[in-house]
Design a protein around this motif. Structure first.
Motif, mmCIF file in Angstrom:
data_model
loop_
_atom_site.group_PDB
_atom_site.id
_atom_site.type_symbol
_atom_site.label_atom_id
_atom_site.label_comp_id
_atom_site.label_asym_id
_atom_site.label_seq_id
_atom_site.Cartn_x
_atom_site.Cartn_y
_atom_site.Cartn_z
ATOM 1 N N MET A 170 51.577 17.349 63.484
ATOM 2 C CA MET A 170 50.458 16.806 63.146
ATOM 3 C C MET A 170 50.641 15.739 62.171
ATOM 4 N N ASN A 171 49.899 14.742 62.245
ATOM 5 C CA ASN A 171 49.614 13.876 61.171
ATOM 6 C C ASN A 171 48.337 14.445 60.176
ATOM 7 N N ILE A 172 48.501 14.567 59.035
ATOM 8 C CA ILE A 172 47.605 15.302 58.334
ATOM 9 C C ILE A 172 47.151 14.387 57.001
ATOM 10 N N VAL A 173 45.763 13.971 56.951
ATOM 11 C CA VAL A 173 45.477 13.311 55.527
ATOM 12 C C VAL A 173 44.794 14.082 54.579
ATOM 13 N N ILE A 174 45.263 14.091 53.368
ATOM 14 C CA ILE A 174 44.664 15.040 52.351
ATOM 15 C C ILE A 174 44.012 14.452 51.191
ATOM 16 N N THR A 175 42.776 14.367 50.939
ATOM 17 C CA THR A 175 42.357 13.600 49.692
ATOM 18 C C THR A 175 42.431 14.737 48.609
ATOM 19 N N GLY A 176 42.461 14.061 47.247
ATOM 20 C CA GLY A 176 42.503 14.987 45.967
ATOM 21 C C GLY A 176 43.788 16.051 46.059
ATOM 22 N N ALA A 177 44.753 15.247 46.630
ATOM 23 C CA ALA A 177 46.043 16.040 46.873
ATOM 24 C C ALA A 177 47.057 16.150 46.042
ATOM 25 N N ASN A 178 46.785 15.687 44.705
ATOM 26 C CA ASN A 178 47.836 15.873 43.368
ATOM 27 C C ASN A 178 48.010 17.215 42.838
ATOM 28 N N SER B 93 48.468 2.630 53.483
ATOM 29 C CA SER B 93 49.491 3.272 54.818
ATOM 30 C C SER B 93 49.101 4.454 55.178
ATOM 31 N N LEU B 94 48.335 4.299 56.206
ATOM 32 C CA LEU B 94 47.943 5.586 56.759
ATOM 33 C C LEU B 94 48.150 5.629 58.358
ATOM 34 N N PRO B 95 48.474 6.780 59.065
ATOM 35 C CA PRO B 95 49.007 6.598 60.560
ATOM 36 C C PRO B 95 47.635 6.100 61.326
ATOM 37 N N ALA B 96 48.106 5.600 62.372
ATOM 38 C CA ALA B 96 47.123 5.234 63.350
ATOM 39 C C ALA B 96 46.222 6.326 64.229
ATOM 40 N N SER B 97 46.891 7.448 64.315
ATOM 41 C CA SER B 97 46.243 8.466 64.699
ATOM 42 C C SER B 97 46.350 9.549 63.809
ATOM 43 N N ILE B 98 45.252 10.421 63.507
ATOM 44 C CA ILE B 98 45.238 11.420 62.462
ATOM 45 C C ILE B 98 44.523 12.932 63.186
ATOM 46 N N ASP B 99 45.393 13.735 62.872
ATOM 47 C CA ASP B 99 45.146 14.995 63.748
ATOM 48 C C ASP B 99 44.214 16.036 62.868
ATOM 49 N N LEU B 100 44.377 15.718 61.350
ATOM 50 C CA LEU B 100 43.736 16.607 60.563
ATOM 51 C C LEU B 100 43.438 15.901 59.307
ATOM 52 N N LEU B 101 42.056 15.753 58.887
ATOM 53 C CA LEU B 101 41.348 15.047 57.694
ATOM 54 C C LEU B 101 41.001 16.472 56.852
ATOM 55 N N ILE B 102 41.316 16.355 55.737
ATOM 56 C CA ILE B 102 40.955 17.440 54.466
ATOM 57 C C ILE B 102 40.548 16.633 53.581
ATOM 58 N N ASN B 103 38.925 16.645 53.448
ATOM 59 C CA ASN B 103 38.351 15.950 52.280
ATOM 60 C C ASN B 103 37.862 17.055 51.234
ATOM 61 N N ASN B 104 39.149 17.021 50.407
ATOM 62 C CA ASN B 104 39.105 17.960 49.240
ATOM 63 C C ASN B 104 38.763 17.303 47.881
ATOM 64 N N ALA B 105 38.852 16.020 47.817
ATOM 65 C CA ALA B 105 38.730 15.531 46.463
ATOM 66 C C ALA B 105 37.442 15.775 45.864
ATOM 67 N N GLY B 106 37.338 16.245 44.439
ATOM 68 C CA GLY B 106 35.900 16.583 44.069
ATOM 69 C C GLY B 106 36.112 16.648 42.595
ATOM 70 N N ILE B 107 34.836 16.627 41.987
ATOM 71 C CA ILE B 107 34.944 16.981 40.570
ATOM 72 C C ILE B 107 33.515 17.749 40.260
ATOM 73 N N ILE C 64 39.293 9.881 66.154
ATOM 74 C CA ILE C 64 39.026 9.988 67.670
ATOM 75 C C ILE C 64 40.096 9.702 68.221
ATOM 76 N N GLN C 65 41.028 8.882 68.096
ATOM 77 C CA GLN C 65 42.346 8.630 68.645
ATOM 78 C C GLN C 65 42.946 9.749 68.977
ATOM 79 N N ALA C 66 43.047 10.764 67.888
ATOM 80 C CA ALA C 66 43.721 12.031 68.121
ATOM 81 C C ALA C 66 42.857 13.295 68.713
ATOM 82 N N GLY C 67 41.600 13.076 68.626
ATOM 83 C CA GLY C 67 40.883 13.986 68.932
ATOM 84 C C GLY C 67 40.748 15.216 67.892
ATOM 85 N N GLY C 68 40.728 14.868 66.684
ATOM 86 C CA GLY C 68 41.363 15.492 65.569
ATOM 87 C C GLY C 68 40.219 16.478 64.827
#
Length: 222
Positions: free
Chosen positions: A1-9, A63-77, A117-121
């Motif tokens: 899968m192509n996975i994008v995670i924010t606040g990932a450090n 530099s992100l993939p054209a198709s994303i299977d999973l996005l995790i919006n984790n960044a926060g304060i 939407i491209q990935a039905g993620g």
């Protein structure tokens, strides 16, 4: 899968990164300014992306993939410690936390939704039980509670709006986790929280649209 995670450090975000890399997925790990724990990972399936969710951005600049299977919006304060009671909370603090914790995930989804939407993620928005009005028995913590409550509502609208396009949305409560945000005072560790949340994510279609679900799979009224 192509996975994008924010606040990932660090914290939960870094835990998500390690979990999905161990599953041999391609991971795009977003960080605001410092690589922190990402710098210690040697894996050719890890892609680091500098992204500040508190600022408007254009996905074509990243530099992100054209198709994303999973996005995790984790960044926060969390906002100011010891300064979120009724007498001390400021409008600046309210707006800063709301901008990052609620508007930030909205910014990200607006820019990435076509690739989802491209990935039905699946989109996983990390909120908190502290955003639940039903669970609030102690008051206080105005900025963090309000921002996380706002995210729950935003996430439910996303779930409704994106369902016709084949994108699933889940809102998650990670539990009280030992991280820098909690000054390591949590009741569970990062690995326990991430293992539970990733299981919920994998079963997203078991839940009704917009539900707030804890790491242990229990639905939280809000």
């Amino acid at each position: 899968m192509n996975i994008v995670i924010t606040g990932a450090n660090r914290g939960l975000g870094l835990g998500f990164v390690q979990h999905y890399l161990n599953k041999d997925d391609e991971v795009w790990a977003c960080y605001r300014s410092n690589l922190d724990g990402l710098a210690d990972i040697n894996n050719n399936k890890l892609h680091t992306v500098q992204l500040d969710v508190s600022q408007d951005f254009n996905v074509d600049d990243l530099s992100l993939p054209a198709s994303i299977d999973l996005l995790i919006n984790n960044a926060g304060i969390y906002g100011p410690y010891g300064g979120q009671d009724l007498d001390s909370i400021t409008s600046d603090a309210m707006l800063e936390v709301f901008n990052v914790d609620c508007v930030g995930p909205l910014r990200v989804v607006q820019q990435l939704k076509d690739r989802m939407i491209q990935a039905g993620g699946t989109i996983a928005n990390i909120s908190s039980k502290m955003g639940s009005s039903d669970d609030n028995g102690s008051g206080g913590t105005y900025a963090y509670r309000a921002a996380k409550a706002g995210l729950i509502i935003v996430s439910k609208s996303m779930a409704i709006d994106l369902k016709p396009s084949g994108v699933s949305v889940i809102t998650l409560h990670p539990g009280w986790v030992s991280t820098d945000m909690t000054h390591q005072s949590g009741l569970i560790d990062v690995q326990t929280s991430v293992a539970g949340m990733t299981d919920v994510i994998s079963r997203v279609d078991d839940y009704e649209l917009g539900q707030l679900v804890a790491f242990d799979g229990k639905v939280i009224p809000f």
